[in-house]
Design a protein around this motif. Structure first.
Motif, mmCIF file in Angstrom:
data_model
loop_
_atom_site.group_PDB
_atom_site.id
_atom_site.type_symbol
_atom_site.label_atom_id
_atom_site.label_comp_id
_atom_site.label_asym_id
_atom_site.label_seq_id
_atom_site.Cartn_x
_atom_site.Cartn_y
_atom_site.Cartn_z
ATOM 1 N N THR A 108 -54.569 64.267 -13.070
ATOM 2 C CA THR A 108 -54.466 65.056 -12.204
ATOM 3 C C THR A 108 -55.141 64.949 -10.572
ATOM 4 O O THR A 108 -55.172 63.646 -9.696
ATOM 5 N N PHE A 109 -53.838 65.412 -9.881
ATOM 6 C CA PHE A 109 -53.555 65.346 -8.178
ATOM 7 C C PHE A 109 -55.200 66.095 -7.620
ATOM 8 O O PHE A 109 -55.548 65.439 -6.386
ATOM 9 N N THR A 110 -56.245 66.849 -8.617
ATOM 10 C CA THR A 110 -58.073 66.873 -8.191
ATOM 11 C C THR A 110 -58.407 65.855 -8.192
ATOM 12 O O THR A 110 -59.867 66.117 -8.075
ATOM 13 N N TRP A 116 -52.772 61.284 -8.469
ATOM 14 C CA TRP A 116 -51.320 61.462 -9.163
ATOM 15 C C TRP A 116 -50.416 62.680 -8.708
ATOM 16 O O TRP A 116 -50.994 63.128 -8.037
ATOM 17 N N ALA A 117 -49.603 62.227 -9.079
ATOM 18 C CA ALA A 117 -48.592 62.714 -8.292
ATOM 19 C C ALA A 117 -47.637 63.419 -9.889
ATOM 20 O O ALA A 117 -47.754 62.905 -10.586
ATOM 21 N N GLU A 118 -46.728 64.338 -9.654
ATOM 22 C CA GLU A 118 -45.486 64.703 -11.085
ATOM 23 C C GLU A 118 -44.558 63.282 -10.608
ATOM 24 O O GLU A 118 -44.215 62.519 -10.000
ATOM 25 N N PRO A 119 -43.926 63.501 -11.336
ATOM 26 C CA PRO A 119 -42.862 62.836 -12.023
ATOM 27 C C PRO A 119 -41.378 62.555 -10.961
ATOM 28 O O PRO A 119 -41.440 63.533 -10.336
ATOM 29 N N ASP A 120 -41.285 61.241 -10.288
ATOM 30 C CA ASP A 120 -40.237 61.034 -9.423
ATOM 31 C C ASP A 120 -39.112 62.435 -9.234
ATOM 32 O O ASP A 120 -38.924 62.489 -10.453
ATOM 33 N N GLY A 159 -47.999 71.490 -9.521
ATOM 34 C CA GLY A 159 -49.433 71.555 -10.340
ATOM 35 C C GLY A 159 -49.928 71.648 -11.854
ATOM 36 O O GLY A 159 -50.882 72.000 -11.968
ATOM 37 N N GLN A 160 -48.854 70.809 -12.325
ATOM 38 C CA GLN A 160 -48.577 70.914 -13.792
ATOM 39 C C GLN A 160 -48.742 70.001 -14.212
ATOM 40 O O GLN A 160 -48.780 69.411 -15.412
ATOM 41 N N GLN A 161 -49.995 69.522 -13.941
ATOM 42 C CA GLN A 161 -50.510 67.582 -14.404
ATOM 43 C C GLN A 161 -50.751 68.411 -16.206
ATOM 44 O O GLN A 161 -51.005 66.808 -17.070
ATOM 45 N N HIS A 201 -64.534 55.830 -1.435
ATOM 46 C CA HIS A 201 -64.566 56.957 -1.930
ATOM 47 C C HIS A 201 -64.418 57.710 -2.989
ATOM 48 O O HIS A 201 -63.100 56.965 -3.330
ATOM 49 N N ALA A 202 -64.332 58.855 -3.664
ATOM 50 C CA ALA A 202 -64.499 59.454 -4.834
ATOM 51 C C ALA A 202 -63.802 60.405 -4.748
ATOM 52 O O ALA A 202 -64.967 61.290 -4.035
ATOM 53 N N VAL A 203 -62.713 61.810 -5.239
ATOM 54 C CA VAL A 203 -62.990 63.382 -5.239
ATOM 55 C C VAL A 203 -62.786 63.455 -7.188
ATOM 56 O O VAL A 203 -61.296 62.881 -7.298
ATOM 57 N N ASP A 204 -63.590 64.330 -7.112
ATOM 58 C CA ASP A 204 -62.504 65.206 -8.283
ATOM 59 C C ASP A 204 -64.058 66.746 -8.512
ATOM 60 O O ASP A 204 -64.398 66.940 -8.389
#
Length: 532
Positions: A389-391, A412-416, A422-424, A511-514
């Motif tokens: 996910t983008f988060t 993560w990003a949406e399909p090209d 934001g509908q991962q 770093h890491a983000v969630d």
């Protein structure tokens, strides 16, 4: 004699407090929002310095959660009474406001790199405290802050006697000195019947300096010297700028030296910028016929090369610090209260970070970083992660603070070609490398690179090369470095960029983000930071 080259402790080592105990010299420096708190270095010859530990537990609860950038632990003052070390310091919880919201603490230890006592709170008139040990009595020096409308934030230097056992105040607080120029960072020493007050003058920027005052009586009145002991403010061409915040120490043979902070600026079209932060330097001193301290070279400008009255000594192995799970030179932001986000046991040879808040958080950002010590540097690391996910994101960062950083992250990003909506959770999408630049009032997506074909579920090596004012990010594809985005302005990660007070220095790390579950993990190995 030993020839040293300044700065002797390079990269983000500000407000040095120098003390001699036997054959060793020790320096404590400010840590601000960073942990470990109050790093301590040691040397036998004043030229070669090694990490000796830190003041563990300096912040009650091991947490600085919520403190602003460049808040936290300011200007520790280290002293030695012949039996034990003392360190006094301020925890500053407001920056750039009339109220500093300061708590002043003291801790002691029999060994500088050993166990320190739990901090005890002292009267908190303002930041920059120091202790003066005089004939069995203990005195607390401090800056006085007047927060009232029309008041002076730097309202003079005050002195309070402390009971050596209870550490409570004894008698009245004495106002030692007020001055129309900003003065702070007071230190006291006694020599030839004079009490010498050593003062930081002019703030911590290019106007910084050291000024002295003296009195026959401890409580004053104090007479200011008619010239600075140290400054670089009158010559912007000097390689060492911002020289100030001094402390004088006598060598075993009766000579004198001074520690002070300094900075090495990079020229830019917008003026000099100090990407390495403020660093630690040493100067040799003498005393003039009137009894005032002077730089041995005869002026007040900091020298790069200095002969000091010691015998050259080779560095000894660094003191181990088993209480730190990752150990120096790693540092992290705002606390050790919850160490579960960094794990070295789950996968031998790797560091596993569990993502938490985003990089602009002042509470729970999962970041490990090391100081950049030269204007040319290179960092690289291999990361293995699969963001869904983008988060979620994890990668390599160049860091100054929450409003100044550069990050190359797996995310993560949406399909090209699909709109950013934001509908991962619908599935699909792709793994990308996102290069982000954060500056004071904006965050910019610099580049996005699709790496599914080379990454899949395996590791990917990321890197960055800093060459003076520029930072160039890259990743490794087929053994070849592939650039990501254009060169970026590294000088924005400096003390001198932006409109707010900045007191730290640039770092490189991982770093890491969630943002949703605080459960996403990323594994890192092979971290390398080379500075030259």
């Amino acid at each position: 004699m030993t020839l040293l080259r300044n700065p002797v402790i390079r990269g983000f080592a500000p407000d040095p407090s120098l003390v001699r105990a036997g054959d060793w010299y020790y320096v404590a420096t400010s840590s601000f929002e960073w942990f470990p708190t109050i790093p301590i270095h040691r040397s036998r010859d004043l030229a070669h310095w090694e990490y000796a530990g830190h003041v563990r537990g300096a912040v009650p609860g091991d947490s600085l959660a919520g403190v602003p950038d460049s808040g936290g632990v300011w200007a520790p003052s280290l002293s030695w009474d012949g039996e034990r070390f003392w360190v006094v310091y301020s925890v500053v919880r407001s920056v750039g406001t009339p109220y500093f919201d300061v708590d002043t603490y003291v801790s002691t230890a029999t060994e500088a790199g050993g166990k320190w006592t739990a901090p005890r709170r002292l009267p908190s008139h303002g930041f920059d405290p120091a202790l003066f040990h005089d004939e069995g009595r203990l005195w607390l020096l401090n800056l006085q802050n007047d927060h009232r409308p029309g008041g002076r934030r730097f309202a003079g230097i005050v002195l309070t006697e402390l009971d050596r056992e209870t550490l409570g105040p004894v008698g009245d607080t004495h106002l030692l000195l007020q001055h129309e120029r900003l003065i702070e960072g007071p230190k006291l020493l006694r020599r030839d019947g004079w009490y010498h007050l050593i003062l930081a003058e002019g703030g911590t920027g290019v106007e910084h300096g050291v000024r002295t005052a003296r009195s026959r009586a401890l409580t004053g009145p104090y007479e200011l010297d008619d010239r600075p002991l140290l400054t670089s403010r009158d010559d912007p061409s000097l390689p060492l700028q911002k020289a100030g915040h001094g402390e004088l120490v006598r060598t075993p043979d009766g000579d004198w030296v001074m520690s002070h902070l300094t900075a090495r600026p990079l020229p830019t079209p917008d003026g000099p910028r100090c990407t390495l932060g403020r660093e630690t330097a040493i100067q040799a001193l003498t005393w003039d016929k009137a009894g005032w301290p002077r730089l041995r070279q005869g002026d007040w400008h900091p020298a790069v090369e200095v002969e000091v009255p010691t015998r050259p000594a080779e560095p000894e192995p660094e003191v181990p610090d088993p209480g730190d799970r990752l150990g120096w030179p790693w540092s992290t932001l705002r606390g050790y209260a919850d160490p579960s986000w960094a794990d070295t046991a789950a996968r031998p040879g790797w560091i596993r970070l569990r993502g938490r808040h985003g990089p602009e958080s002042r509470w729970a950002h999962s970041l490990l970083a090391r100081r950049i010590t030269e204007h040319r540097a290179e960092a690289e690391v291999t990361v293995e992660a699969r963001p869904r996910t983008f988060t979620q994101a994890a990668g390599l960062v160049l860091w100054y603070n929450t409003e100044a950083y550069l990050a190359l992250d797996l995310t993560w990003a949406e399909p090209d070609g699909e709109e950013q909506r934001g509908q991962q959770w619908r599935g699909g999408g792709r793994t990308v490398l996102g290069l982000v630049e954060r500056e004071e009032f904006a965050t910019r997506q610099v580049a996005v690179v699709d790496v599914d074909d080379v990454h899949r579920d395996g590791p990917l090596t990321l890197g960055v090369t800093v060459d003076g004012p520029e930072a160039r990010f890259w990743y490794v594809l087929g053994g070849v470095r592939t650039p990501v985005g254009p060169p970026l302005d590294f000088t924005k990660l400096s003390d001198d960029y932006g409109s707010k007070l900045r007191f730290t220095g640039s770092m490189a790390g991982v770093h890491a983000v969630d943002l949703v579950d605080a459960a996403f993990t990323a594994d890192f190995t092979g971290f390398r930071l080379t500075c030259w």
